[in-house]
Design a protein around this motif. Structure first.
Motif, short mmCIF file in Angstrom:
data_model
loop_
_atom_site.label_atom_id
_atom_site.label_comp_id
_atom_site.label_asym_id
_atom_site.label_seq_id
_atom_site.Cartn_x
_atom_site.Cartn_y
_atom_site.Cartn_z
N GLU A 124 0.84 -1.21 0.00
CA GLU A 124 0.00 0.00 0.00
C GLU A 124 0.88 1.26 0.00
O GLU A 124 0.62 2.20 -0.73
N GLU A 125 1.91 1.22 0.81
CA GLU A 125 2.83 2.36 0.90
C GLU A 125 3.53 2.59 -0.44
O GLU A 125 3.70 3.72 -0.88
N TYR A 126 3.93 1.50 -1.04
CA TYR A 126 4.60 1.60 -2.34
C TYR A 126 3.65 2.20 -3.38
O TYR A 126 4.04 3.08 -4.15
N LYS A 127 2.41 1.74 -3.35
CA LYS A 127 1.41 2.23 -4.30
C LYS A 127 1.20 3.74 -4.14
O LYS A 127 1.14 4.49 -5.10
N LYS A 128 1.13 4.16 -2.87
CA LYS A 128 0.93 5.58 -2.55
C LYS A 128 2.12 6.41 -3.04
O LYS A 128 1.96 7.47 -3.65
N LEU A 129 3.32 5.90 -2.75
CA LEU A 129 4.54 6.62 -3.15
C LEU A 129 4.62 6.77 -4.66
O LEU A 129 4.98 7.82 -5.18
N LYS A 130 4.23 5.71 -5.34
CA LYS A 130 4.28 5.72 -6.80
C LYS A 130 3.31 6.78 -7.35
O LYS A 130 3.68 7.59 -8.22
N ALA A 131 2.08 6.78 -6.81
CA ALA A 131 1.08 7.75 -7.27
C ALA A 131 1.54 9.18 -6.99
O ALA A 131 1.41 10.07 -7.84
N GLN A 132 2.12 9.37 -5.79
CA GLN A 132 2.59 10.71 -5.42
C GLN A 132 3.75 11.15 -6.31
O GLN A 132 3.84 12.31 -6.68
N THR A 133 4.63 10.20 -6.62
CA THR A 133 5.79 10.53 -7.45
C THR A 133 5.34 10.95 -8.85
O THR A 133 5.85 11.92 -9.40
N ILE A 134 4.36 10.23 -9.38
CA ILE A 134 3.84 10.59 -10.71
C ILE A 134 3.24 11.99 -10.67
O ILE A 134 3.49 12.82 -11.54
N LYS A 135 2.49 12.26 -9.60
CA LYS A 135 1.84 13.57 -9.45
C LYS A 135 2.90 14.68 -9.33
O LYS A 135 2.79 15.74 -9.97
N MET A 136 3.91 14.42 -8.52
CA MET A 136 4.95 15.43 -8.28
C MET A 136 5.84 15.63 -9.51
O MET A 136 6.34 16.71 -9.75
N GLN A 137 6.04 14.57 -10.27
CA GLN A 137 6.81 14.68 -11.51
C GLN A 137 6.10 15.64 -12.47
O GLN A 137 6.71 16.50 -13.09
N LYS A 138 4.78 15.49 -12.51
CA LYS A 138 3.95 16.34 -13.38
C LYS A 138 4.00 17.80 -12.88
O LYS A 138 4.18 18.73 -13.67
N GLN A 139 3.85 17.94 -11.56
CA GLN A 139 3.90 19.28 -10.95
C GLN A 139 5.26 19.93 -11.20
O GLN A 139 5.34 21.12 -11.49
N TYR A 140 6.32 19.14 -11.08
CA TYR A 140 7.67 19.65 -11.29
C TYR A 140 7.82 20.22 -12.70
O TYR A 140 8.25 21.36 -12.88
#
Ligand SMILES: [Zn+2]
Length: 233
Positions: A124-140
């Motif tokens: 679950e933690e991995y899934k969350k981190l992955k989703a957040q990373t994708i979101k932050m990559q886009k924001q970046y």
């Protein structure tokens, strides 16, 4: 224009530059760009931590598998217990074995359930981190451009002020100017402040007479406390 007047004029113009800098640094564009950049810088460490946890869970699974194999061996021994007892073997030995096996099974089941919970949590933690990373990559990507655009939009005004400043700078002695710029880099502003009631008007520090006497003729001295330039009006 005296040097003091020049310094005060310099600071007035510099205040406009400071305002532009503040507008940029307090912008939503900068905030979101830096937020994403920081997240992405730390994402690798977070991923490493999850990797380490996965290795630990794998090790636990291996231990439980080994226990299961050991119990299976005991179970094999018990499968032909009828024959053994018929041949005169000690019944109590096998009863004890069967009890131990039963207890072991219960513990194994509990341990296994615990392990499954931990694996699910890690997944679950991995899934969350992955989703957040994708979101932050886009924001970046998005805000890197927006932040650059905001800086670009202020460039012309900023350059004009810089030009004005370098003209005024010519009438100020280099050592005073160097000190001023140092203070500016340290985020001190305003840098010049008037003496009021024998005190620094910004931090309230009282100046000894010996220091105050140096102020005559438009000289400036540095406040011992806040390090701003003090002048006498
Ligand atoms: Zn002060």
């Amino acid at each position: 224009m005296s040097e003091l007047q020049a310094l005060l004029k310099y600071q007035d113009v510099d205040a406009k530059l400071k305002k532009i800098e503040q507008e940029i640094s307090s912008s939503e564009e900068k905030k979101k760009y830096f937020q994403a950049r920081k997240f992405l810088e730390n994402a690798a460490d977070k991923l490493d931590a999850i990797d380490a946890r996965a290795l630990e869970l794998k090790r636990l699974a291996q231990i439980l598998t080994k226990k299961f194999i050991e119990m299976n061996e005991i179970l094999k021994d018990l499968s032909n217990v009828d024959e053994l007892i018929a041949e005169g073997a000690d019944v109590s030995f096998y009863v004890k074995n069967a009890q131990a096996l039963n207890d072991g099974m219960k513990t194994l089941k509990q341990d296994l359930n615990g392990l499954i919970d931990k694996i699910n949590a890690a997944a679950e933690e991995y899934k969350k981190l992955k989703a957040q990373t994708i979101k932050m990559q886009k924001q970046y990507n998005e805000y890197k451009e927006k932040y650059a655009a905001i800086k670009e939009s202020k460039k012309e005004a900023s350059n004009a002020i810089q030009k004005e400043l370098s003209e005024i700078e010519k009438t100020i002695s280099p050592d005073i100017m160097a000190k001023y710029k140092n203070k500016r880099r340290e985020n001190t502003f305003p840098i010049l402040c008037a003496l009021k009631n024998d005190r620094c008007s910004l931090c309230g520090m009282e100046l000894p007479l010996a220091s105050r006497s140096k102020l005559s003729g438009g000289n400036v001295i540095e406040c011992d406390n806040c390090h701003r330039f003090i002048f006498s009006e």
